[in-house]
Write a protein that holds these residues in place. Structure first.
Motif, PDB file in Angstrom:
ATOM      1  N   MET A  89      40.428  -2.640  10.974  1.00  0.00           N
ATOM      2  CA  MET A  89      40.409  -1.518  11.857  1.00  0.00           C
ATOM      3  C   MET A  89      40.128  -1.757  13.304  1.00  0.00           C
ATOM      4  O   MET A  89      40.362  -1.201  14.058  1.00  0.00           O
ATOM      5  N   LYS A  90      39.385  -2.974  13.601  1.00  0.00           N
ATOM      6  CA  LYS A  90      38.768  -3.221  14.690  1.00  0.00           C
ATOM      7  C   LYS A  90      40.055  -3.981  15.582  1.00  0.00           C
ATOM      8  O   LYS A  90      40.406  -4.770  15.132  1.00  0.00           O
ATOM      9  N   LYS A  91      40.497  -3.216  16.418  1.00  0.00           N
ATOM     10  CA  LYS A  91      41.578  -3.725  17.362  1.00  0.00           C
ATOM     11  C   LYS A  91      41.135  -4.716  18.485  1.00  0.00           C
ATOM     12  O   LYS A  91      39.848  -4.772  18.785  1.00  0.00           O
ATOM     13  N   ALA A  92      42.103  -5.132  19.300  1.00  0.00           N
ATOM     14  CA  ALA A  92      41.779  -6.265  20.659  1.00  0.00           C
ATOM     15  C   ALA A  92      41.129  -5.391  21.608  1.00  0.00           C
ATOM     16  O   ALA A  92      40.362  -5.835  22.346  1.00  0.00           O
ATOM     17  N   PHE A  93      41.375  -3.985  21.635  1.00  0.00           N
ATOM     18  CA  PHE A  93      40.701  -3.185  22.619  1.00  0.00           C
ATOM     19  C   PHE A  93      40.240  -1.781  22.138  1.00  0.00           C
ATOM     20  O   PHE A  93      40.798  -1.272  21.194  1.00  0.00           O
ATOM     21  N   LEU A  94      39.047  -1.359  22.805  1.00  0.00           N
ATOM     22  CA  LEU A  94      38.712  -0.155  22.640  1.00  0.00           C
ATOM     23  C   LEU A  94      39.326   0.862  23.147  1.00  0.00           C
ATOM     24  O   LEU A  94      39.910   0.624  24.364  1.00  0.00           O
ATOM     25  N   ARG A  95      39.605   2.031  22.647  1.00  0.00           N
ATOM     26  CA  ARG A  95      40.535   3.190  23.388  1.00  0.00           C
ATOM     27  C   ARG A  95      39.809   3.867  24.337  1.00  0.00           C
ATOM     28  O   ARG A  95      40.387   3.911  25.653  1.00  0.00           O
ATOM     29  N   ALA A  96      38.427   4.046  24.364  1.00  0.00           N
ATOM     30  CA  ALA A  96      37.805   4.352  25.652  1.00  0.00           C
ATOM     31  C   ALA A  96      36.506   3.580  25.665  1.00  0.00           C
ATOM     32  O   ALA A  96      35.909   3.208  24.537  1.00  0.00           O
ATOM     33  N   PRO A  97      36.105   3.046  26.814  1.00  0.00           N
ATOM     34  CA  PRO A  97      34.915   2.122  26.976  1.00  0.00           C
ATOM     35  C   PRO A  97      33.480   2.684  27.089  1.00  0.00           C
ATOM     36  O   PRO A  97      32.648   2.128  27.668  1.00  0.00           O
ATOM     37  N   THR A 153      24.975   5.973  31.414  1.00  0.00           N
ATOM     38  CA  THR A 153      25.369   5.746  30.371  1.00  0.00           C
ATOM     39  C   THR A 153      25.944   4.213  30.185  1.00  0.00           C
ATOM     40  O   THR A 153      26.755   3.880  31.175  1.00  0.00           O
ATOM     41  N   PRO A 154      25.943   3.558  29.163  1.00  0.00           N
ATOM     42  CA  PRO A 154      26.440   2.212  29.270  1.00  0.00           C
ATOM     43  C   PRO A 154      27.952   2.173  29.034  1.00  0.00           C
ATOM     44  O   PRO A 154      28.518   2.879  28.619  1.00  0.00           O
ATOM     45  N   ILE A 155      28.515   1.420  30.060  1.00  0.00           N
ATOM     46  CA  ILE A 155      29.845   0.989  30.167  1.00  0.00           C
ATOM     47  C   ILE A 155      30.260  -0.291  29.531  1.00  0.00           C
ATOM     48  O   ILE A 155      29.674  -1.131  29.390  1.00  0.00           O
ATOM     49  N   LEU A 156      31.121  -0.264  28.410  1.00  0.00           N
ATOM     50  CA  LEU A 156      31.492  -1.363  27.556  1.00  0.00           C
ATOM     51  C   LEU A 156      32.572  -1.957  28.003  1.00  0.00           C
ATOM     52  O   LEU A 156      33.496  -1.430  28.381  1.00  0.00           O
ATOM     53  N   ALA A 157      32.733  -3.250  27.814  1.00  0.00           N
ATOM     54  CA  ALA A 157      34.018  -4.235  27.839  1.00  0.00           C
ATOM     55  C   ALA A 157      35.049  -3.674  26.728  1.00  0.00           C
ATOM     56  O   ALA A 157      34.745  -3.584  25.664  1.00  0.00           O
ATOM     57  N   ALA A 158      36.295  -3.070  27.168  1.00  0.00           N
ATOM     58  CA  ALA A 158      37.176  -2.655  26.384  1.00  0.00           C
ATOM     59  C   ALA A 158      37.537  -3.633  25.368  1.00  0.00           C
ATOM     60  O   ALA A 158      38.158  -3.490  24.165  1.00  0.00           O
ATOM     61  N   GLY A 159      37.613  -4.953  25.790  1.00  0.00           N
ATOM     62  CA  GLY A 159      38.102  -6.149  24.971  1.00  0.00           C
ATOM     63  C   GLY A 159      37.370  -7.466  25.528  1.00  0.00           C
ATOM     64  O   GLY A 159      36.834  -7.587  26.783  1.00  0.00           O
ATOM     65  N   GLY A 165      33.080  -4.900  23.727  1.00  0.00           N
ATOM     66  CA  GLY A 165      31.807  -3.856  23.244  1.00  0.00           C
ATOM     67  C   GLY A 165      30.441  -4.258  24.084  1.00  0.00           C
ATOM     68  O   GLY A 165      29.446  -3.609  24.122  1.00  0.00           O
ATOM     69  N   GLN A 166      30.557  -5.285  24.993  1.00  0.00           N
ATOM     70  CA  GLN A 166      29.492  -5.914  25.827  1.00  0.00           C
ATOM     71  C   GLN A 166      29.174  -4.756  26.844  1.00  0.00           C
ATOM     72  O   GLN A 166      30.254  -4.517  27.425  1.00  0.00           O
ATOM     73  N   VAL A 167      28.021  -4.557  27.158  1.00  0.00           N
ATOM     74  CA  VAL A 167      27.726  -3.582  28.287  1.00  0.00           C
ATOM     75  C   VAL A 167      27.982  -4.421  29.681  1.00  0.00           C
ATOM     76  O   VAL A 167      27.235  -5.301  29.852  1.00  0.00           O
ATOM     77  N   ILE A 168      28.643  -3.648  30.469  1.00  0.00           N
ATOM     78  CA  ILE A 168      28.917  -4.599  31.841  1.00  0.00           C
ATOM     79  C   ILE A 168      28.625  -3.701  32.949  1.00  0.00           C
ATOM     80  O   ILE A 168      28.622  -4.164  34.137  1.00  0.00           O
ATOM     81  N   GLY A 169      28.137  -2.488  32.810  1.00  0.00           N
ATOM     82  CA  GLY A 169      27.334  -1.834  33.758  1.00  0.00           C
ATOM     83  C   GLY A 169      26.983  -0.655  33.250  1.00  0.00           C
ATOM     84  O   GLY A 169      27.148  -0.248  31.996  1.00  0.00           O
ATOM     85  N   THR A 170      26.470   0.415  34.138  1.00  0.00           N
ATOM     86  CA  THR A 170      26.089   1.970  33.753  1.00  0.00           C
ATOM     87  C   THR A 170      27.068   2.848  34.633  1.00  0.00           C
ATOM     88  O   THR A 170      27.263   2.696  35.911  1.00  0.00           O
ATOM     89  N   LEU A 171      27.169   3.832  34.280  1.00  0.00           N
ATOM     90  CA  LEU A 171      27.888   4.898  34.704  1.00  0.00           C
ATOM     91  C   LEU A 171      26.980   5.640  35.976  1.00  0.00           C
ATOM     92  O   LEU A 171      26.076   5.694  35.899  1.00  0.00           O
ATOM     93  N   GLY A 172      27.909   5.758  37.250  1.00  0.00           N
ATOM     94  CA  GLY A 172      27.087   6.295  38.169  1.00  0.00           C
ATOM     95  C   GLY A 172      28.134   6.958  39.263  1.00  0.00           C
ATOM     96  O   GLY A 172      29.151   7.609  38.716  1.00  0.00           O
TER      97      GLY A 172
END
Length: 481
Positions: free
Chosen positions: A312-320, A356-362, A408-415
């Protein structure tokens, strides 16, 4: 021959043991245990009205039923059992109470206190240490230092938190004799204070898992439908995360969508503890049916797969990120609100609270992590297959150029840095140098299970898939009624 009474059988066992040459190795308590055990066996076989056994029979049974590890020094228990009015049930209750007790505790027992004394509970308060608790309970601080140095489990007692609960049992003079602490949800840490010093051990706690069914129809939101189905918020998030690679739960959900879930409820010591994992689930979104089944591989890794073995887990998240709404969609001829001219909008703007945490999509490698007046704080990631994802307008960045990242790793936060009118994340998906709509671009599929792994998955998942199918069929039949 007349039936032997309880006292006669007990005395016969004790006297027989005392005549043996090896009796120094058997304490009087063990004799008592054996005698009462023989009585219980006699009752289970049909009562004490049978013919008395011979000395040889009694010797053989008694030797077989001796409990060699029963605590020594428990003459008080034997004295209690020897009371003229002691019956079989009372005797067994006294022995049950003595099981696992230390020698000082057993010695302190009297006929009036045959059962194990109750635990005294102490809940940890904010700012409180175990040292402070020991002082408040008038226990030896020196003993505490001995306990903390026993092993890795006792060392963890230096990191207690508010709400943790310690349980204590005292000796005749109020000194600590036994301590119990839930080291994790599966076991207690038990500390017995012996004459030669404290001894630590683990006592397993029985966990029971019940499989529960839930189903719901969405009218307003997934959370409302799940709540009506008896599901917790945690379970609802589990459900959304399982299907997150196929369904955008912020934009794709429609009234009439349905879900069917099999999940675990976990009980400990007969009481509800928490919800467990989702075992299997079906989600029908806009008429399209998705199904996921839980599987643990040989290495103990847990993941969810479609019935054909595809993850079910794909190579990329649909939204990060977890977002509130989309403020601007992918649009090659969008009117730029700041520049006041037509300028392609090659990504999607997601609105969410600042921070809000921003995640690496892949999974991939960071090829840019910097700041400029247009993009603000931004991060670009290179992925396999000539794919690049871009993330703009961070409040802060948490990765550096050249760093490898996982999905899914946090790469930054929304601003709201750079040329923006409000806080949001601008997200782009680039394939072979061409911008694609992140919401509709076909995402690369992960490799499916094959060979023995596929066979193991199908065998393990078959019962859940069958039960899930019955749940769906019953719901469809009920809807037609």
């Amino acid at each position: 021959m007349r039936a032997m009474n309880t006292r006669t059988l007990f005395d016969k066992a004790v006297n027989w043991f005392e005549r043996q040459s090896w009796r120094p190795h058997i304490t009087r308590t063990r004799v008592a245990v054996t005698g009462v055990t023989l009585i219980a066996v006699g009752l289970a076989l049909g009562g004490l009205d049978r013919q008395a056994p011979t000395d040889a029979d009694l010797a053989a049974k008694t030797r077989a039923l001796v409990l060699p590890d029963y605590p020594a020094g428990a003459d008080a228990i034997t004295d209690s059992l020897a009371a003229p009015d002691t019956g079989v049930e009372e005797a067994m209750a006294a022995l049950d109470a003595a099981a696992g007790m230390t020698t000082p505790q057993l010695a302190a027992l009297t006929p009036a206190t045959r059962r194990l004394e109750a635990w005294e509970s102490v809940e940890v308060r904010r700012g409180q240490t175990l040292d402070r608790i020991f002082r408040d309970q008038s226990f030896s601080v020196g003993l505490l230092h001995e306990i903390l140095s026993l092993n890795d489990d006792t060392k963890r007692l230096t990191r207690i938190r508010p709400g943790d609960v310690f349980e204590f049992q005292r000796g005749a003079e109020g000194s600590l004799q036994r301590m119990r602490f839930p080291i994790d949800e599966n076991a207690y840490l038990i500390v017995n204070v012996e004459p030669e010093g404290p001894v630590a051990s683990r006592q397993e706690r029985e966990l029971f898992r019940e499989t529960v069914e839930a189903e719901g129809r969405i009218d307003s939101s997934l959370f409302n439908a799940a709540k009506a189905a008896g599901m917790s918020d945690n379970l609802t998030m589990q459900l959304a995360n399982i299907f997150a690679w196929d369904i955008d739960f912020a934009l794709d959900i429609r009234a009439g969508d349905r879900f069917f879930v099999l999940y675990e409820k976990v009980y400990r010591d007969g009481e509800y503890l928490r919800d467990g994992d989702i075992l299997a689930a079906t989600f029908v979104n806009q008429g399209e049916r998705f199904q996921a089944l839980r599987f643990m591989d040989e290495d103990g890794d847990i993941a969810y797969f479609a019935p054909d073995g595809r993850p079910m887990k794909k190579a990329f998240l649909r939204a990060p990120l977890n977002f509130s709404r989309v403020s601007s969609s992918f649009n090659p001829r969008r009117f730029h609100p700041v520049l006041r001219r037509i300028k392609p909008h090659n990504g999607i703007d997601y609105v969410a609270p600042v921070g809000t945490p921003i995640l690496a999509a892949g999974a991939g490698r960071v090829i840019k992590s910097g700041y400029d007046k247009y993009n603000g704080h931004h991060v670009f990631i290179q992925h396999p297959g000539s794919i690049v994802t871009k993330y703009l307008h961070f409040k802060e960045r948490r990765v550096k150029k050249g760093q490898s990242v996982k999905q899914g790793q946090v790469i930054g936060t929304l601003g709201a840095t750079g040329m923006v009118t409000g806080a949001h994340l601008h997200y782009e998906f680039v394939v072979n140098g061409v911008h694609r709509n992140p919401r509709t671009v076909p995402l690369p599929k992960a490799d499916p299970l094959t060979g023995d792994a596929l066979a193991s998955f199908q065998a393990a998942a078959a019962p859940w898939q069958t039960r899930l199918g019955r749940l769906e069929s019953a719901s469809l039949y009920a809807a037609r009624e």
